[in-house]
Design an enzyme around this catalytic site. Structure first.
Site, PDB file in Angstrom:
ATOM      1  N   LYS A  28       0.856  -1.194   0.000  1.00  0.00           N
ATOM      2  CA  LYS A  28       0.000   0.000   0.000  1.00  0.00           C
ATOM      3  C   LYS A  28       0.884   1.232   0.000  1.00  0.00           C
ATOM      4  CE  LYS A  28      -3.112   2.594   3.073  1.00  0.00           C
ATOM      5  NZ  LYS A  28      -3.784   2.603   4.391  1.00  0.00           N
TER       6      LYS A  28
ATOM      7  N   ASP B 286     -12.082   6.762   3.248  1.00  0.00           N
ATOM      8  CA  ASP B 286     -10.897   6.595   4.088  1.00  0.00           C
ATOM      9  C   ASP B 286     -10.482   5.127   4.199  1.00  0.00           C
ATOM     10  OD1 ASP B 286      -8.794   7.469   5.672  1.00  0.00           O
ATOM     11  OD2 ASP B 286      -9.943   7.315   7.537  1.00  0.00           O
TER      12      ASP B 286
ATOM     13  N   ARG C 242      -7.084  -0.555   0.827  1.00  0.00           N
ATOM     14  CA  ARG C 242      -7.558  -1.818   0.250  1.00  0.00           C
ATOM     15  C   ARG C 242      -7.966  -1.637  -1.210  1.00  0.00           C
ATOM     16  NH1 ARG C 242     -12.079  -2.226   4.766  1.00  0.00           N
ATOM     17  NH2 ARG C 242     -10.287  -1.306   5.823  1.00  0.00           N
TER      18      ARG C 242
ATOM     19  N   ASP D 115       1.593   6.658   5.287  1.00  0.00           N
ATOM     20  CA  ASP D 115       0.627   5.631   4.904  1.00  0.00           C
ATOM     21  C   ASP D 115       1.093   4.854   3.675  1.00  0.00           C
ATOM     22  OD1 ASP D 115      -1.696   4.343   5.659  1.00  0.00           O
ATOM     23  OD2 ASP D 115      -3.022   5.608   4.476  1.00  0.00           O
TER      24      ASP D 115
ATOM     25  N   LYS E 127     -10.452  12.712   7.583  1.00  0.00           N
ATOM     26  CA  LYS E 127      -9.960  12.320   8.902  1.00  0.00           C
ATOM     27  C   LYS E 127      -9.994  13.518   9.857  1.00  0.00           C
ATOM     28  CE  LYS E 127      -6.521   8.878   7.393  1.00  0.00           C
ATOM     29  NZ  LYS E 127      -6.985   7.735   8.188  1.00  0.00           N
TER      30      LYS E 127
ATOM     31  N   GLU F 259      -9.161   3.430   1.831  1.00  0.00           N
ATOM     32  CA  GLU F 259      -8.607   3.539   0.476  1.00  0.00           C
ATOM     33  C   GLU F 259      -7.446   2.592   0.210  1.00  0.00           C
ATOM     34  OE1 GLU F 259      -5.511   4.875   2.650  1.00  0.00           O
ATOM     35  OE2 GLU F 259      -7.590   5.477   2.971  1.00  0.00           O
TER      36      GLU F 259
ATOM     37  N   ASP G 177      -2.625  10.563   3.226  1.00  0.00           N
ATOM     38  CA  ASP G 177      -4.007  10.138   3.373  1.00  0.00           C
ATOM     39  C   ASP G 177      -4.781  11.127   4.223  1.00  0.00           C
ATOM     40  OD1 ASP G 177      -6.377   8.770   3.408  1.00  0.00           O
ATOM     41  OD2 ASP G 177      -5.742   7.310   4.924  1.00  0.00           O
TER      42      ASP G 177
END
Length: 524
Positions: free
Chosen positions: A276, A358, A362, A299, A288, A360, A281
């Site tokens: 990932k 959020d 995956r 991230d 968030k 994201e 993010d």
């Protein structure tokens, strides 16, 4: 204004390069007393043998100091002494009574580096007779010393009128440690891979975004043999039907990239490592909270781990075939961003209802694992991601979460974790997860609402896109990728978690049987 700020930052960083750890060297005999001395000891009797090269007066003085301090010799205990012999500092590190492993030797090296960080002069570590059961004991200590001595101060102001003391960069010499003659091969490459990952994670997002991540990866692999690097841009990803990763990046002015690093040092089907790579993010439209959002520059720790692993394997010329895929995007909330309720189609044709923008990571991995499986026909796929806060609630910061559709694959990963100290705890995948992720209008939702096993559901979602029966595992490193407290080989900040683990796993990998292909619908 932006151009001026960038120029000023470039000028500042040109004057303040990141400080490297002390260089590691090896010797058969202790040098003349100078700088710091490090003595790893498991009991009082070991002082006579390990400190045999010291003059009797120095050795006796150390023994008296240890007795006076009632030093317990427990693993990780330390005692710093001053004013003994010709050494500016003597550090005793307890090694405990249990047999030493490679991971524990790395901890000794890391402790030595941190305890002597302010020494103005060389550091000598006496390792003769230490861990005879580990054939490359000296090299393992060296790995730990370089990792534990890591700092990142590229953006800090440094007064040119007050130069860094030259002795701070003097070597740490490991005396009598077996295997030191091979340090320039595999161990040095491993530390380089971990440090590449740490640097990528630590850099601010205005310095590393998807395209810049690709640029830095290419630079790191420059001149390394048997490596091919590709970077799929928006046009190519659209042609390949990668609507999942494209949906994540469409709210940012910095477009996504799918980076593929293929090191072919061996024959047979490759192992695919997918990471990932969310370079920042914000949460997208599902924004968030502001508190702690700065840490979301990290991230992309999974992507950093897979390219760091590939670098280690390639630079050490490991006889393996491995593909590292970094799914890179920036998740931002502008007027073109994906909305909750949108439906997108992934590379393998499966559709996704976006419940939460959020969730994201995956989404980018859905395209990464599907593409990796279809193109490379791998022997196994392992994805690694800072995926869920839920995994930290379950395991704290001591373990990463492990999910797998294959018991033998999970066992190999767990063994690699035990060997390297990057330990895993297996968590469940259950048939009921499919019901929780069932969408009324698409094949699957990217998130379930209400109190749910978040880490397991995230893993289920990614596994849903491995649909060819390939052995697959998912590592959730959200709670271990960034340290708020230091470990012997991991200073505060970016851990570079996963490089040591995956490097060991790929080197030791043995093919396992395939599994039943995934069902075509999340409800089945």
């Amino acid at each position: 204004m932006r151009r001026i700020a960038a120029a000023l930052l470039a000028a500042a960083t040109a004057l303040t390069p990141a400080v490297a750890a002390r260089p590691v060297s090896f010797a058969n005999a202790a040098p003349q007393a100078s700088g710091a001395l490090v003595l790893p000891l498991g009991n009082a009797e070991e002082l006579a043998s390990r400190g045999g090269s010291l003059d009797s007066g120095t050795r006796d003085a150390i023994g008296r100091a240890l007795a006076s301090a009632e030093f317990d010799y427990k693993e990780g205990s330390t005692l710093s002494l001053r004013g003994i012999g010709g050494w500016s500092q003597i550090v005793v590190i307890g090694t405990g009574s249990a047999p030493l492993t490679a991971a524990k030797l790395q901890d000794i090296g890391g402790t030595a580096a941190t305890e002597t960080a302010k020494t103005d002069g060389p550091v000598t570590l006496l390792a003769n007779g230490l861990a005879a059961n580990v054939p490359d004991a000296g090299a393992q200590i060296g790995i730990g010393a370089e990792l534990g001595g890591y700092t990142f101060d590229r953006y800090k102001y440094r007064d040119a009128a007050k130069p860094r003391a030259a002795g701070r960069d003097a070597p740490l010499t490991i005396v009598g440690g077996a295997g030191g003659d091979g340090y320039a091969a595999q161990p040095a490459a491993l530390t380089e891979g971990v440090l590449l990952a740490r640097n990528l994670i630590t850099e601010p997002s205005n310095e590393v975004w998807p395209e810049e991540f690709v640029t830095r990866t290419r630079a790191a692999f420059r001149g390394v043999g048997n490596v091919t690097i590709e970077a799929l841009d928006e046009t190519r990803m659209r042609e390949l039907g990668m609507g999942s990763i494209l949906s994540v990046g469409q709210g940012s002015k910095r477009p996504p990239r799918m980076l593929i690093v293929h090191y072919k040092g061996g024959s047979g089907a490759p192992v695919v490592l997918a990471g990932k790579g969310i370079t920042f993010d914000s949460g997208g439209t599902s924004l968030k909270p502001g508190t702690g959002m700065w840490r979301m520059k990290g991230d992309m720790a999974g992507a950093a781990a897979v390219v760091g692993t590939a670098l280690s394997l390639a630079k050490s010329r490991a006889p393996v075939n491995v593909v590292a895929i970094a799914a890179l995007a920036e998740n931002m909330p502008d007027g073109g961003a994906t909305r909750p309720g949108d439906v997108v189609k992934a590379h393998n044709g499966k559709t996704i209802e976006i419940i939460n923008t959020d969730a994201e990571g995956r989404l980018v991995l859905a395209d990464a694992v599907s593409y990796g499986e279809r193109r490379f026909k791998p022997a196994a796929i392992v994805d690694i991601a800072t995926l869920t806060g839920a995994v930290g609630g379950a395991l704290g910061s001591d373990y990463a979460g492990l999910f797998a559709n294959s018991d033998p694959l999970a066992q190999q990963l767990s063994a690699a974790g035990e060997a390297t100290g990057e330990i895993l705890w297996r968590l469940p995948l259950h048939a009921n997860h499919a019901k929780s992720m069932k969408s009324d209008i698409a094949d699957i939702k990217n998130s379930a609402e209400g109190g749910s096993p978040g880490a397991s559901l995230g893993a289920h979602f990614i596994g849903y896109f491995v649909d060819g029966g390939t052995p697959w595992a998912h590592l959730d490193i959200a709670a271990v990728s960034w340290r708020t407290d230091a470990l012997p080989t991991v200073p505060k900040g970016a851990a570079g978690y996963g490089v040591r683990l995956l490097d060991r796993f790929v080197r030791d990998f043995r093919p396992v049987a395939g599994v039943a292909p995934a069902a075509s619908s999340a409800a089945n």
